[in-house]
Design a protein around this motif. Structure first.
Motif, PDB file in Angstrom:
ATOM      1  N   THR A  94     -27.383 -40.357 -51.014  1.00 57.72           N
ATOM      2  CA  THR A  94     -26.055 -39.753 -50.037  1.00 57.72           C
ATOM      3  C   THR A  94     -26.931 -40.310 -48.556  1.00 57.72           C
ATOM      4  OG1 THR A  94     -27.443 -37.605 -49.772  1.00 57.72           O
ATOM      5  CG2 THR A  94     -25.443 -37.770 -51.389  1.00 57.72           C
ATOM      6  N   ALA A  95     -28.136 -40.833 -48.505  1.00 52.78           N
ATOM      7  CA  ALA A  95     -28.689 -41.527 -47.313  1.00 52.78           C
ATOM      8  C   ALA A  95     -27.785 -42.444 -46.587  1.00 52.78           C
ATOM      9  CB  ALA A  95     -30.190 -41.877 -47.784  1.00 52.78           C
ATOM     10  N   ARG A  96     -27.614 -42.432 -45.394  1.00 54.22           N
ATOM     11  CA  ARG A  96     -27.055 -43.506 -44.508  1.00 54.22           C
ATOM     12  C   ARG A  96     -27.630 -44.758 -44.584  1.00 54.22           C
ATOM     13  NH1 ARG A  96     -26.933 -45.060 -39.191  1.00 54.22           N
ATOM     14  NH2 ARG A  96     -25.282 -46.093 -38.500  1.00 54.22           N
ATOM     15  N   ALA A  97     -27.203 -45.965 -45.161  1.00 60.23           N
ATOM     16  CA  ALA A  97     -27.602 -47.217 -45.322  1.00 60.23           C
ATOM     17  C   ALA A  97     -27.986 -47.726 -43.653  1.00 60.23           C
ATOM     18  CB  ALA A  97     -26.875 -48.183 -45.806  1.00 60.23           C
ATOM     19  N   VAL A  98     -29.121 -48.307 -43.351  1.00 61.37           N
ATOM     20  CA  VAL A  98     -29.512 -48.854 -42.251  1.00 61.37           C
ATOM     21  C   VAL A  98     -29.918 -50.059 -42.121  1.00 61.37           C
ATOM     22  CG1 VAL A  98     -30.248 -46.263 -41.352  1.00 61.37           C
ATOM     23  CG2 VAL A  98     -32.224 -47.868 -42.550  1.00 61.37           C
ATOM     24  N   ALA A  99     -29.849 -50.728 -43.310  1.00 59.73           N
ATOM     25  CA  ALA A  99     -30.343 -52.155 -43.443  1.00 59.73           C
ATOM     26  C   ALA A  99     -29.252 -52.835 -44.429  1.00 59.73           C
ATOM     27  CB  ALA A  99     -31.733 -52.420 -44.281  1.00 59.73           C
ATOM     28  N   PRO A 100     -28.967 -54.309 -44.229  1.00 55.70           N
ATOM     29  CA  PRO A 100     -27.897 -54.761 -45.080  1.00 55.70           C
ATOM     30  C   PRO A 100     -28.343 -55.012 -46.589  1.00 55.70           C
ATOM     31  CG  PRO A 100     -29.099 -56.546 -43.651  1.00 55.70           C
ATOM     32  CD  PRO A 100     -29.482 -55.082 -43.136  1.00 55.70           C
TER      33      PRO A 100
END
Length: 363
Positions: A94-100
């Motif tokens: 559920t972590a927000r993606a911070v890298a492509p």
């Protein structure tokens, strides 16, 4: 010459190891069979230029296992045990993606073992599949191990996978093979490798350290009644169990002495609170408790003798080879705290006499 077979087992109480190891020498061929007691196990066969070299290789294998605690046994006398497994559940992050996200790869089962290298990466899943991928996501290789993979590690020369069958597999060659049997009935949770030294952590909290020559660097500890001569020095009852720490002294990777340290429970009362420890962890705990005492050696004696079968295997010698046996009684607060019995290879040590008295130099 007829084939010669040596059958060994290692069976520990309390859910510990329960496995066998069998070596058969037939002329220039050595066949090794190993696995859990009660199972067919795995088989490896190697050919050697001469029968003498085959026998030497087999003796080395047997010696390695005896040093790890294996002992001669009767095939079929012990029953099989059920294998424990860690139940693992997974859910999408559920972590927000911070890298492509560059690419995705699905292994078909929960994947816990991942290692990223400079030019490729490896991933292992709970079905035993291990995939080698390029950094563009291309599958370069696919291996199938016999059980789930929870950890992978690599350096410049090796790539290892920790498997739920308690074995570390070497993936460096074209085909994977069982490199180290750690504990056959617990999962391997973590691997680390540094300068060729492999560190293996298992579900029971045990940590095994193996160098590039497959020699365990830490001691083992058991509890048993000591020989009568040692019991007299310890002033304990003949059938009273004491802690026995076993280790091999080495010089430039060559075994020079087999050491046994006998410690009565009264010398290490603090050990009672950590009785759950086993194997190398227990050996370290016993020695740590012993170090709290002020010890000094007394009544040191040196005898010339012949190597017993167990000592000969541990020292890579033939039974009956000449050895020096050094017995040391350690005293603390006016009582015997421990007795050490060290068996030295006669070809790797020497006795000297001088103003300081008798000295034994190993190496």
């Amino acid at each position: 010459m007829p084939a010669n077979t040596t059958y060994l087992e290692l069976s520990q109480d309390g859910g510990g190891a329960h496995k066998f190891y069998e070596v058969t020498v037939d002329d220039t061929t050595v066949t090794v069979r190993y696995g859990r007691i009660g199972a067919a196990g795995q088989t490896q066969t190697s050919a050697f230029p001469t029968a003498q070299k085959a026998r030497a290789a087999a003796a080395k294998k047997v010696g390695e296992k005896v040093r790890k605690g294996y002992a001669p046994a009767v095939r079929g006398a012990r029953a099989a045990r059920p294998v424990t497994r860690r139940q693992v559940t997974s859910a999408p992050s559920t972590a927000r993606a911070v890298a492509p996200v560059l690419w995705r790869f699905r292994t078909g089962a929960p994947a816990f073992g991942i290692h990223i290298g400079e030019d490729r990466c490896w991933v292992g899943n709970q079905s035993g599949d291990v995939y080698t991928l390029g950094h563009d996501g291309e599958v370069l290789a696919h291996y199938r191990l016999p059980d789930g993979v929870k950890c992978l590690v690599a350096d410049d020369f090796w790539i290892y996978a920790g498997c739920d069958d308690g074995t570390v597999y070497d993936l460096s060659a074209k085909l994977p093979f069982a490199a180290y049997e750690i504990t056959s009935d617990v999962d391997i949770f973590w691997l680390d490798i540094h300068e060729g030294v492999l560190n293996v952590a298992d579900r029971n909290g045990g940590l095994t350290v193996i160098d590039h020559e497959d020699e365990y660097q830490w001691s083992r500890s058991t509890e048993a009644a000591p020989p009568a001569s040692v019991a007299r020095l310890l002033e304990t009852a003949p059938d009273a169990a004491v802690h026995i720490v076993r280790r091999t002294r080495r010089n430039h990777a060559q075994p020079v002495a087999a050491e046994l340290l006998y410690i009565p429970a009264s010398s290490v009362p603090g050990l009672a609170v950590i009785d759950a420890l086993t194997g190398a962890a227990r050996a370290r705990a016993v020695l740590r408790e012993l170090q709290h005492l002020r010890l000094e050696g007394q009544d040191r004696s040196v005898e010339l003798g012949s190597a017993r079968a167990d000592d000969a295997k541990q020292l890579d010698r033939l039974p009956g080879a000449p050895v020096l046996v050094v017995t040391t009684r350690y005293v603390a607060d006016g009582r015997t705290a421990a007795v050490g019995v060290s068996t030295y290879r006669a070809d790797t040590c020497r006795l000297t006499f001088g103003d300081a008295g008798l000295r034994l130099l190993a190496g």
